[in-house]
Each structure stands twice: as structure tokens, then as C-alpha cells.
Design a protein around this motif. Structure first.
Motif, PDB file in Angstrom:
ATOM      1  N   SER A 246       0.799  -1.223   0.000  1.00 55.23           N
ATOM      2  CA  SER A 246       0.000   0.000   0.000  1.00 55.23           C
ATOM      3  C   SER A 246       0.836   1.279   0.000  1.00 55.23           C
ATOM      4  O   SER A 246       0.286   2.365  -0.194  1.00 55.23           O
ATOM      5  CB  SER A 246      -0.942   0.014   1.209  1.00 55.23           C
ATOM      6  N   TYR A 247       2.135   1.178   0.224  1.00 55.99           N
ATOM      7  CA  TYR A 247       2.989   2.370   0.260  1.00 55.99           C
ATOM      8  C   TYR A 247       3.614   2.679  -1.094  1.00 55.99           C
ATOM      9  O   TYR A 247       4.414   3.613  -1.211  1.00 55.99           O
ATOM     10  CB  TYR A 247       4.074   2.215   1.323  1.00 55.99           C
ATOM     11  N   ALA A 248       3.264   1.910  -2.128  1.00 53.61           N
ATOM     12  CA  ALA A 248       3.849   2.127  -3.447  1.00 53.61           C
ATOM     13  C   ALA A 248       3.277   3.384  -4.091  1.00 53.61           C
ATOM     14  O   ALA A 248       2.113   3.746  -3.893  1.00 53.61           O
ATOM     15  CB  ALA A 248       3.602   0.922  -4.350  1.00 53.61           C
ATOM     16  N   GLY A 249       4.119   4.047  -4.865  1.00 50.32           N
ATOM     17  CA  GLY A 249       3.670   5.180  -5.654  1.00 50.32           C
ATOM     18  C   GLY A 249       4.062   6.529  -5.080  1.00 50.32           C
ATOM     19  O   GLY A 249       4.662   6.641  -4.008  1.00 50.32           O
ATOM     20  N   TYR A 250       3.717   7.538  -5.829  1.00 49.07           N
ATOM     21  CA  TYR A 250       4.034   8.926  -5.482  1.00 49.07           C
ATOM     22  C   TYR A 250       3.482   9.268  -4.104  1.00 49.07           C
ATOM     23  O   TYR A 250       2.296   9.095  -3.837  1.00 49.07           O
ATOM     24  CB  TYR A 250       3.437   9.845  -6.550  1.00 49.07           C
ATOM     25  N   HIS A 251       4.357   9.734  -3.217  1.00 50.31           N
ATOM     26  CA  HIS A 251       3.983  10.039  -1.833  1.00 50.31           C
ATOM     27  C   HIS A 251       3.145   8.920  -1.221  1.00 50.31           C
ATOM     28  O   HIS A 251       2.101   9.159  -0.615  1.00 50.31           O
ATOM     29  CB  HIS A 251       3.269  11.386  -1.752  1.00 50.31           C
ATOM     30  N   GLN A 252       3.638   7.692  -1.437  1.00 54.07           N
ATOM     31  CA  GLN A 252       3.037   6.495  -0.830  1.00 54.07           C
ATOM     32  C   GLN A 252       1.587   6.299  -1.233  1.00 54.07           C
ATOM     33  O   GLN A 252       0.785   5.737  -0.481  1.00 54.07           O
ATOM     34  CB  GLN A 252       3.174   6.560   0.700  1.00 54.07           C
ATOM     35  N   GLY A 253       1.234   6.748  -2.433  1.00 52.11           N
ATOM     36  CA  GLY A 253      -0.120   6.576  -2.934  1.00 52.11           C
ATOM     37  C   GLY A 253      -1.138   7.484  -2.299  1.00 52.11           C
ATOM     38  O   GLY A 253      -2.338   7.365  -2.568  1.00 52.11           O
ATOM     39  N   GLU A 254      -0.691   8.403  -1.461  1.00 48.01           N
ATOM     40  CA  GLU A 254      -1.612   9.224  -0.684  1.00 48.01           C
ATOM     41  C   GLU A 254      -1.984  10.541  -1.371  1.00 48.01           C
ATOM     42  O   GLU A 254      -2.991  11.159  -1.035  1.00 48.01           O
ATOM     43  CB  GLU A 254      -1.005   9.516   0.690  1.00 48.01           C
ATOM     44  N   LYS A 255      -1.152  10.982  -2.318  1.00 39.75           N
ATOM     45  CA  LYS A 255      -1.366  12.282  -2.949  1.00 39.75           C
ATOM     46  C   LYS A 255      -1.581  12.148  -4.445  1.00 39.75           C
ATOM     47  O   LYS A 255      -1.051  11.250  -5.083  1.00 39.75           O
ATOM     48  CB  LYS A 255      -0.161  13.201  -2.695  1.00 39.75           C
ATOM     49  N   ASN A 256      -2.333  13.098  -4.995  1.00 40.03           N
ATOM     50  CA  ASN A 256      -2.461  13.201  -6.444  1.00 40.03           C
ATOM     51  C   ASN A 256      -1.131  13.597  -7.068  1.00 40.03           C
ATOM     52  O   ASN A 256      -0.366  14.364  -6.479  1.00 40.03           O
ATOM     53  CB  ASN A 256      -3.488  14.279  -6.816  1.00 40.03           C
TER      54      ASN A 256
ATOM     55  N   TYR B 287      -3.795  -4.061  -4.286  1.00 38.67           N
ATOM     56  CA  TYR B 287      -3.167  -2.769  -3.980  1.00 38.67           C
ATOM     57  C   TYR B 287      -4.199  -1.777  -3.444  1.00 38.67           C
ATOM     58  O   TYR B 287      -3.984  -1.147  -2.398  1.00 38.67           O
ATOM     59  CB  TYR B 287      -2.487  -2.215  -5.236  1.00 38.67           C
ATOM     60  N   LEU B 288      -5.328  -1.645  -4.136  1.00 39.40           N
ATOM     61  CA  LEU B 288      -6.346  -0.703  -3.687  1.00 39.40           C
ATOM     62  C   LEU B 288      -6.937  -1.116  -2.343  1.00 39.40           C
ATOM     63  O   LEU B 288      -7.190  -0.271  -1.482  1.00 39.40           O
ATOM     64  CB  LEU B 288      -7.462  -0.583  -4.722  1.00 39.40           C
TER      65      LEU B 288
END
Length: 527
Positions: free
Chosen positions: A54-64, A508-509
Motif C-alpha cells: 500500500s505504500y507504493a507510488g508517489y507520496h506512498q499513494g496518498e497524494k495526487n 493494492y487498492l
């Protein structure tokens, strides 16, 4: 007559309504037929059952991903580039990047048209950006947008090493990593705090690299479990278990570092766990550009350096909290590599044209998200992970039945193929024999749709006498669908609902929602 037509039309409308109702009922039945995954229900109580992606992605998936408009613009045409004029624009593009770097931030902007980036007479060097807060933005990757055309390949560093052609475009940092000290206390997977012998030189907001290299036999055995180590795997046998992971410090207190993302590999201080201050750039965006190579030959794997890496387009390295979106890669050997980076999102990108070597991969990086990307070219290795990557998520991506995901050895871990559609072929993972196996623990196939012909008793760890280039220990397979493929079940770590997709549709979601309590805004907008 008119009344007959009216009755006929009413009957047709009733039939259509009935047909639509049947379709809706069928859709509802299909969805309801998908089982709730028991493993995910159990995971809610025991987080050790699955890796936490769940922490993958830009700003840990938390931000646009932001739409940056307030940076200074550096239009490449102001530096001498001119689209569609048949002359090289390579020097002008580098000048625009240099000016943005010197400014401390900037949008390097390309208007519509074709720009030439490696013509006859150009220097055989890469185009490089080494600073944070740089947006590399075109005017669209489709017809009528921005095309960066690479006529000539760059030369390999060593022609006998077929992977050594440098990328044409490199986005990286200008600093060097600095060793700080050692981890002094045990930490479990999921912990957010580590104890170190010194915090001198570190501050909240800094990034660190945790590094392990140890050839202790018990450590190797504990990870591979009952799978046999082959003597030809010299990097594992002689150098040992290798882990390099990147985390941002939230705060520091009394020799303890609290991190924004949890530890993904168990730390035992009796092994050689080192802490480095990580030199990184951040907030890099690559947007709305078509990168077009000149690879037009029929690809033959390992025939030559031109096949394997001649037209290597782009590398994002030593970078954090950055993104690439809405880009196209055409006629290339290697589209894009995310190297030694963390929390990168690659979204809505396409590889097409002539088939080449690799699509888009996470190489030695942590918490990378590759989402909604399509490989139409059928690269020999499609989307995947390699070289110590940790927590790579490949979500809603597709590739043809003629290729497979990449798992390119040198100890990648925790790779999620999530709602992915494409082939499952044991000859497409990749990696040299000395760097085997193809993957360590934590490969998860969740609602994977296999589109090539079925395979009976597919093996993830076949005997080397049968096939030595495909070794993945104990994968987790849930909701796998195909035309009838079966598995050697004793080789799987966990399995559930093979033959029928499951809910949640995306692991992931589901993990992201479980962690945050709700899905973030960018997911809601996408769906």
C-alpha cells in the motif's frame, strides 16, 4: 399501418429492455460469483500473510500527481530547438534543462512537433538532469503532439556486454550517498522504527538507504526455504543476501529513526545492516511526450548489444516522490527504467511499434507503482522488477499473450502483479545465471488473467535439468484465470481461487484503503 408500426416499435423496445435487464442481471451475477478472498480476510487480522504493497507510488499513494503550472517555463525553442526542421535539437534541449536546473526548478517545455535528439554528428552522450523540481513536459504523446526522435543509438560502454548502452535521457541527482552507521536492534516487517548506533548527519525529512550484504548460509536458507541453491548462482552463494531499500525519516529521537513507510525485510542486527544518507532528487515529472527510437530490426534476444540495449530511452535514478505519465515509447530496445529510486508512479504509458528487449521496470527501487500501462510492442520482457527492487506494484497493466512480466534476477522481492492481463511464459523473466534466482520471496499474482495457451502443471521452480532460467520461490497466486492452466501446487507459497477471479479486484487498492480508511482522491478520480 401506423398502428402496426407503433405496436412493432413498442415490442422492439420491450425486447431491448428485457435484453438490457438480462445483461445487467448477468453482470450482477458475474460480480457476485467472484469470491471474497479468504486470504485477504485473514490478512486484516494478520498482516504477515501478505506483503504490504500500500505504500507504493508517489507520496506512498496518498497524494495526487500534481499539475505543476507555477514553475518558470523553459521552452526548448527559446534555446534553439525548432520542431520539424530536420536539424538536431539535442544541444538546445540540454541547455533548457541546464537553465531549469540552475534556476532550482522549472518546466522544460516542448511545443507540438518532432524534435531530433540523436542525429548524425551529435555527440554520443546522454541528455541529463540532476536537480529536483524539474518537469519535462510535452504537448501530448499522440498524433499531433510532441515527438522526440532518436535516429542513432548511443554506443555501448563495452560491446561484449550487451546491456551497457546508456539511456538517452537520464533524470538523477548530483550527490553521493554517505555511510552513517549500523542498525543495532532487531526490527520486524511492518515496524516503522529502527535503532541505529548514530544519527549524526541525519535530520527529519532526509532519506536513508538500508543496506544488507551477507552470505551467511542460514540467512540464505531462511529466505529460499526448501528450495535448493545452485552453485552457479555465485552472487548469492559468495556475496550473499543483498537488500537495498530506501525510506524517508519522519522523526529522530534518542538514536531511533521513525520512518514514513514500514520495514519490508526483517532486520537482525547480527547481520551486517548499514545505514546510508541517501542522495536523491525529488518531485521530477515526465509528461505527455512520445519518445521514438529507430529500432526497426527483428529482435533476437542476446544476439547483439543493439538488440538488447541499443535504443535505451529513459532512466529515472536516485529520485524520490516523482512520476511519469501519459508517455509513449515507440521502436525502442528499452523504454524506461526506474533505478535506485523510491515512491515513483508510472501511469498511463504505452510501448508500441517494433518489438524490443524491455518495457518499463523497477530496478533496485522501493515502492514503485506502474499503473494502467500497456505494452503493445510485445517486448521480450514486459513490465516487471529486477536487481533488488522491493515492493513493486504492477496494476491494471496489459501485454500480449506472446510475452510475460519481467523478473530479472539479482534479488527483487515483493512484486505484485495486480489485475494484470497477458502471457505467462517461463522464458521471459531474465537475468544472468550468476544472478539467479529470478525473484526472491514475495511474488504475488492477484487476479492475473493469462491470455496465452494453457499449460499443464506450470512450474515456478522447475528442476534445473528441465529448465534453469526460471526460478521463483513460493509465489502467492489468488484469483488466477486462464484457458485452463494448472500449477505444481507444492511449489506455491499460498494459493486460492485458481480459475475464478476474487474480490477485492485489486489487492493494492484494498490494502491502500485498509491503511488510510478510504481511497485517496486520485483513485476516485481515476475510477
Amino acid at each position: 399501418m401506423l398502428e402496426s408500426i407503433r405496436i412493432y416499435n413498442n415490442n422492439i423496445r420491450q425486447i431491448q429492455k428485457g435484453f438490457i435487464l438480462l445483461l445487467n442481471l448477468f453482470a450482477i451475477t458475474t460480480v457476485s460469483a467472484q469470491q471474497e478472498a479468504k486470504i485477504f480476510e485473514a490478512y486484516k487480522k494478520d498482516r504477515s500473510l501478505l506483503p504490504d504493497f500500500s505504500y507504493a507510488g508517489y507520496h506512498q499513494g496518498e497524494k495526487n500527481i500534481p499539475n505543476i503550472t507555477d514553475y518558470k517555463y523553459f521552452d526548448v525553442t527559446d534555446f534553439g530547438a525548432k520542431p520539424n526542421d530536420g536539424k538536431s535539437d539535442k544541444i538546445a534541449i540540454q541547455l533548457a534543462i541546464d537553465a531549469a536546473n540552475k534556476n532550482g526548478s522549472g518546466i522544460v517545455f516542448f511545443p507540438k512537433g518532432r524534435f531530433l535528439v540523436n542525429e548524425d554528428g551529435d555527440l554520443t552522450n546522454s541528455i541529463i538532469s540532476k536537480k529536483s523540481n524539474i518537469i519535462f513536459r510535452g504537448s501530448g504523446s499522440g498524433p499531433g503532439g510532441t515527438e522526440l526522435y532518436m535516429k542513432n543509438n548511443l554506443p555501448p560502454a563495452n560491446p561484449t556486454q550487451m546491456w551497457t548502452v546508456p539511456p538517452l535521457f537520464i533524470f538523477t541527482s548530483s550527490g553521493s550517498d554517505k555511510k552513517i552507521g549500523q542498525v543495532t536492534a532487531a526490527a520486524s516487517v511492518g515496524d516503522l522504527t529502527i535503532q541505529v548506533n548514530t544519527t549524526e548527519g541525519l535530520a527529519a525529512g532526509d532519506w536513508i538507504m538500508l543496506k544488507l550484504l551477507d552470505n551467511d548460509k542460514d540467512l540464505i536458507a531462511s529466505e529460499l526455504k526448501y528450495n535448493k541453491v545452485e552453485p552457479e548462482w555465485t552472487n548469492l552463494v559468495e556475496k550473499g543476501i543483498s537488500v537495498k531499500v530506501f525510506y524517508q525519516i519522519k522523526n529522530i529521537k534518542k538514536g531511533k529513526l521513525t520512518l514514513y513507510a514500514p520495514i519490508s525485510y526483517p532486520i537482525d542486527p547480527k547481520y551486517n545492516w548499514e545505514v546510508y544518507k541517501y542522495a536523491n532528487s525529488e518531485e521530477i515529472g515526465i509528461e505527455d511526450i512520445a519518445f521514438v527510437g529507430n529500432w526497426t530490426e527483428k529482435f533476437v534476444h542476446h544476439r547483439s548489444w543493439k538488440d538488447d540495449s541499443g535504443y535505451t530511452i529513459l532512466n529515472i535514478r536516485k529520485t524520490t516522490n516523482s512520476w511519469m505519465k501519459n508517455c509513449r515509447f515507440t521502436n525502442c530496445s528499452v523504454a524506461a527504467t526506474i533505478g535506485q529510486s523510491a515512491n515513483i508512479t508510472v501511469v498511463n504509458c504505452k510501448i508500441d511499434g517494433n518489438a524490443g528487449h524491455q518495457a518499463i521496470n523497477s530496478n533496485g527501487s522501493t515502492n514503485v507503482l506502474i499503473a494502467n500501462c500497456v505494452d503493445e510492442a510485445s517486448q521480450w520482457h514486459s513490465f516487471g522488477s529486477s536487481n533488488g527492487s522491493m515492493n513493486t506494484v504492477i496494476w491494471k497493466c496489459t501485454y500480449p499473450a506472446t510475452t510475460c512480466f519481467e523478473s530479472h534476477s539479482s534479488q527483487p522481492r515483493n512484486t505484485l502483479l495486480d489485475d494484470v492481463e497477458g502471457g505467462l511464459l517461463n522464458g521471459r523473466a531474465g537475468g544472468a545465471m550468476e544472478n539467479m534466482p529470478n525473484h526472491m520471496q514475495g511474488l504475488v499474482l492477484w487476479n492475473y488473467k493469462q491470455t496465452n495457451e494453457p499449460v499443464k502443471d506450470f512450474e515456478f521452480w522447475p528442476p534445473s535439468a528441465v529448465f534453469e532460467w526460471w526460478k521463483i520461490p513460493n509465489p502467492i497466486i489468488v484469483g488466477f484465470t486462464s484457458k485452463g492452466t494448472t500449477f505444481k501446487m507444492e511449489q506455491l507459497g499460498q494459493s486460492e481461487s485458481i480459475g475464478t477471479a476474487v474480490e477485492p479486484a485489486s489487492l493494492y487498492l484494498a490494502q491502500l484503503k485498509l491503511r488510510l480508511g478510504k481511497l485517496p482522491k486520485w483513485i476516485k478520480e481515476k475510477n
